[in-house]
Write a protein that holds these residues in place. Structure first.
Motif, mmCIF file in Angstrom:
data_model
loop_
_atom_site.group_PDB
_atom_site.id
_atom_site.type_symbol
_atom_site.label_atom_id
_atom_site.label_comp_id
_atom_site.label_asym_id
_atom_site.label_seq_id
_atom_site.Cartn_x
_atom_site.Cartn_y
_atom_site.Cartn_z
ATOM 1 N N ILE A 96 0.858 -1.180 0.000
ATOM 2 C CA ILE A 96 0.000 0.000 0.000
ATOM 3 C C ILE A 96 0.897 1.233 0.000
ATOM 4 C CG2 ILE A 96 -1.754 1.301 1.259
ATOM 5 C CD1 ILE A 96 -2.703 -1.439 2.372
ATOM 6 N N VAL A 97 0.766 2.028 -1.054
ATOM 7 C CA VAL A 97 1.608 3.213 -1.235
ATOM 8 C C VAL A 97 0.727 4.456 -1.199
ATOM 9 C CG1 VAL A 97 3.195 4.431 -2.776
ATOM 10 C CG2 VAL A 97 3.275 1.927 -2.626
ATOM 11 N N VAL A 98 1.091 5.404 -0.346
ATOM 12 C CA VAL A 98 0.400 6.689 -0.260
ATOM 13 C C VAL A 98 1.384 7.787 -0.643
ATOM 14 C CG1 VAL A 98 -0.830 8.309 1.237
ATOM 15 C CG2 VAL A 98 -1.124 5.839 1.564
ATOM 16 N N ARG A 99 0.962 8.661 -1.553
ATOM 17 C CA ARG A 99 1.810 9.756 -2.002
ATOM 18 C C ARG A 99 0.941 10.977 -2.284
ATOM 19 N NH1 ARG A 99 -0.610 5.666 -5.005
ATOM 20 N NH2 ARG A 99 -0.671 6.167 -7.237
ATOM 21 N N PRO A 100 1.540 12.181 -2.222
ATOM 22 C CA PRO A 100 0.768 13.406 -2.431
ATOM 23 C C PRO A 100 0.499 13.661 -3.904
ATOM 24 C CG PRO A 100 3.059 13.939 -2.042
ATOM 25 C CD PRO A 100 2.942 12.453 -1.873
ATOM 26 N N LEU A 107 6.802 6.540 -10.267
ATOM 27 C CA LEU A 107 6.305 5.480 -9.378
ATOM 28 C C LEU A 107 5.915 4.250 -10.183
ATOM 29 C CD1 LEU A 107 5.291 4.634 -6.485
ATOM 30 C CD2 LEU A 107 3.054 5.501 -7.211
ATOM 31 N N HIS A 108 5.152 4.464 -11.265
ATOM 32 C CA HIS A 108 4.734 3.337 -12.094
ATOM 33 C C HIS A 108 5.945 2.614 -12.674
ATOM 34 C CE1 HIS A 108 2.345 0.970 -14.912
ATOM 35 N NE2 HIS A 108 3.178 1.356 -15.870
ATOM 36 N N ARG A 109 6.923 3.363 -13.144
ATOM 37 C CA ARG A 109 8.089 2.764 -13.779
ATOM 38 C C ARG A 109 8.889 1.904 -12.800
ATOM 39 N NH1 ARG A 109 9.927 7.121 -15.593
ATOM 40 N NH2 ARG A 109 11.550 7.545 -14.056
ATOM 41 N N THR A 110 9.005 2.354 -11.549
ATOM 42 C CA THR A 110 9.815 1.611 -10.587
ATOM 43 C C THR A 110 9.078 0.401 -9.998
ATOM 44 O OG1 THR A 110 9.141 3.114 -8.809
ATOM 45 C CG2 THR A 110 11.186 3.623 -9.976
ATOM 46 N N LEU A 111 7.739 0.521 -9.865
ATOM 47 C CA LEU A 111 6.986 -0.577 -9.262
ATOM 48 C C LEU A 111 6.560 -1.640 -10.276
ATOM 49 C CD1 LEU A 111 4.610 1.165 -6.669
ATOM 50 C CD2 LEU A 111 6.795 0.030 -6.258
ATOM 51 N N ASP A 112 6.383 -1.245 -11.531
ATOM 52 C CA ASP A 112 5.780 -2.143 -12.521
ATOM 53 C C ASP A 112 6.493 -3.488 -12.684
ATOM 54 O OD1 ASP A 112 3.683 -2.473 -14.625
ATOM 55 O OD2 ASP A 112 5.451 -2.641 -15.915
ATOM 56 N N PRO A 113 7.814 -3.576 -12.605
ATOM 57 C CA PRO A 113 8.440 -4.904 -12.723
ATOM 58 C C PRO A 113 8.057 -5.860 -11.588
ATOM 59 C CG PRO A 113 10.051 -3.165 -13.109
ATOM 60 C CD PRO A 113 8.823 -2.508 -12.552
ATOM 61 N N PHE A 114 7.607 -5.329 -10.468
ATOM 62 C CA PHE A 114 7.348 -6.149 -9.290
ATOM 63 C C PHE A 114 5.872 -6.231 -8.894
ATOM 64 C CE2 PHE A 114 11.552 -4.200 -8.871
ATOM 65 C CZ PHE A 114 12.355 -5.308 -8.664
ATOM 66 N N PHE A 115 5.079 -5.215 -9.259
ATOM 67 C CA PHE A 115 3.717 -5.108 -8.742
ATOM 68 C C PHE A 115 2.740 -4.631 -9.814
ATOM 69 C CE2 PHE A 115 6.500 -4.388 -5.093
ATOM 70 C CZ PHE A 115 5.959 -5.246 -4.146
ATOM 71 N N GLY A 116 1.483 -5.039 -9.655
ATOM 72 C CA GLY A 116 0.391 -4.512 -10.447
ATOM 73 C C GLY A 116 -0.629 -3.860 -9.530
ATOM 74 N N ALA A 117 -1.177 -2.721 -9.948
ATOM 75 C CA ALA A 117 -2.140 -1.997 -9.119
ATOM 76 C C ALA A 117 -3.451 -2.764 -9.026
ATOM 77 C CB ALA A 117 -2.386 -0.608 -9.688
ATOM 78 N N ALA A 118 -3.980 -2.881 -7.811
ATOM 79 C CA ALA A 118 -5.253 -3.563 -7.580
ATOM 80 C C ALA A 118 -6.383 -2.581 -7.327
ATOM 81 C CB ALA A 118 -5.128 -4.524 -6.397
#
Length: 289
Positions: free
Chosen positions: A192-196, A222-233
Motif C-alpha cells: 500500500i503506497v500513499v503519495r501526495p 512510481l509506475h516505472r519503478t513498481l511495474d516490474p514487481f507489482f500490479g495496481a489492484a
C-alpha cells in the motif's frame, strides 16, 4: 537498557534476520539481540531495536521534526488518510484480516508509527513492525501500539527480514525499495503506497515557495519503478480541507522535508499562514507479480 524484551518486539523476532550475515534467529539477551554468528544489536531504552549498522543514514526526522509530527498528527487532520490506509489493508485478503493465524504488517519509513497503529486497530489479529532511520521518530513508534514493534533501518538497504513474511507492506509518504518490498511480501500480500498529488498542501506552498514541491513526473516514476514487481489492484484519491488552528501550520511545515528549506523569515514574513489546507493524496494497493 530495558531488562525485559518489549512484548511487541518479542512478537516480531521470528521475522528478523541478522543485518550483517543474514542468519536467523535473533535471540534476546542483556539488552541486545544476537544472531547465531554472534553479531549483536542493542535494544534502545525506548524499546526499539537498533539494527542499522555501518554508515548511518543522514535522512529521517530530527528531534524537532519528530515532535512536530507527533503534535500535528494528534490533531486528527490526517485521520482520513490513516483510515484509507487501514481500509485498504483490511481489504487486502484473508491473510491480512483478523481471521485464523497472525497477519504481519510492515511499515517502511514508519515515522512515529501513526499509520501502522491505525492499521493494527483495524486488524485486531495482526502484529506490526515499523522501520525508520530516525531514532527520534522510533521512540514514538515503539510505543504507538501494543502490537507494533520498531527497528532502526534504512529503506535503501536490504531489509533485515526473512523472505515472504509480510501480509501487508505500508509505504506512506516514504521512500521506496520495490525489490525488497516484493521479497518480503507473501505471494498473496499487498503493498500500500500513499503519495501526495500536486494539490497537496497547495495553500501552504502558495504562501511558502521554499517548500519542497511535488514533482509532476512523480506518478510516472512510481509506475516505472513498481511495474516490474507489482500490479495496481485499487486506487483511492482522497482530497479534503483540513483546518489549521494555533501552531498547526508551523508543525505541518516542520514535520516535512520542507523544514530543511523554509527559514524563519519565510514563516514570519509575507502575512499570516493559512487557516486551512488541502490534503490531497493517492493511496494504491498493489499485488505482487
Amino acid at each position: 537498557m530495558p531488562a525485559l524484551l518489549p512484548p511487541a518486539l518479542e512478537l516480531s523476532l521470528d521475522l528478523l534476520c541478522c543485518p550483517t550475515c543474514r542468519t536467523r534467529p535473533l535471540r534476546p539477551g542483556h539488552g541486545a539481540l544476537r544472531c547465531p554468528a554472534g553479531h549483536s544489536f542493542d535494544i534502545a531504552r525506548h524499546g526499539y531495536a537498533g539494527l542499522l549498522t555501518g554508515t548511518r543514514a543522514t535522512s529521517g526526522d530530527d528531534a524537532a521534526m519528530a515532535r512536530a509530527r507527533d503534535r500535528f498528527l494528534s490533531t486528527g487532520s490526517y485521520a482520513p488518510v490513516r483510515d484509507a490506509v487501514a481500509g485498504l489493508a483490511a481489504e487486502a485478503g484473508p491473510e491480512a484480516g483478523p481471521g485464523p493465524g497472525r497477519a504481519t504488517v510492515l511499515d517502511v519509513g514508519c515515522g512515529t508509527g501513526y499509520y501502522l497503529a491505525g492499521v493494527l486497530d483495524e486488524l485486531p489479529g495482526a502484529r506490526g513492525l515499523g522501520l525508520d532511520t530516525s531514532a527520534h521518530a522510533l521512540r514514538s513508534a515503539a510505543r504507538a501500539h501494543a502490537r507494533a514493534a520498531a527497528a532502526a533501518w534504512d529503506v535503501f538497504r536490504p531489509f533485515p527480514l526473512a523472505d515472504g513474511v509480510a501480509d501487508v507492506v505500508l509505504d506512506v509518504f516514504a521512500p521506496r525499495n520495490p525489490g525488497e518490498f516484493h521479497r518480503v511480501l507473501k505471494p498473496a500480500g499487498r503493498l500500500i503506497v500513499v503519495r501526495p498529488t500536486g494539490r497537496h498542501l497547495a495553500e501552504l506552498r502558495g504562501r511558502l515557495p521554499a517548500m519542497v514541491a511535488v514533482d509532476p513526473a512523480k506518478e510516472e516514476r512510481l509506475h516505472r519503478t513498481l511495474d516490474p514487481f507489482f500490479g495496481a489492484a485499487a486506487t483511492e484519491r482522497l482530497e479534503y480541507a483540513a483546518p489549521l488552528a494555533g501552531l498547526d501550520a508551523l508543525d505541518l511545515v516542520a514535520m516535512t522535508p520542507s523544514a530543511r528549506h523554509v527559514s524563519r523569515a519565510d514563516l514570519t514574513g509575507g502575512g499570516p499562514l493559512p487557516d486551512q489546507v488541502t490534503v490531497s493524496v493517492l493511496a494504491t494497493a498493489y499485488r505482487p507479480r
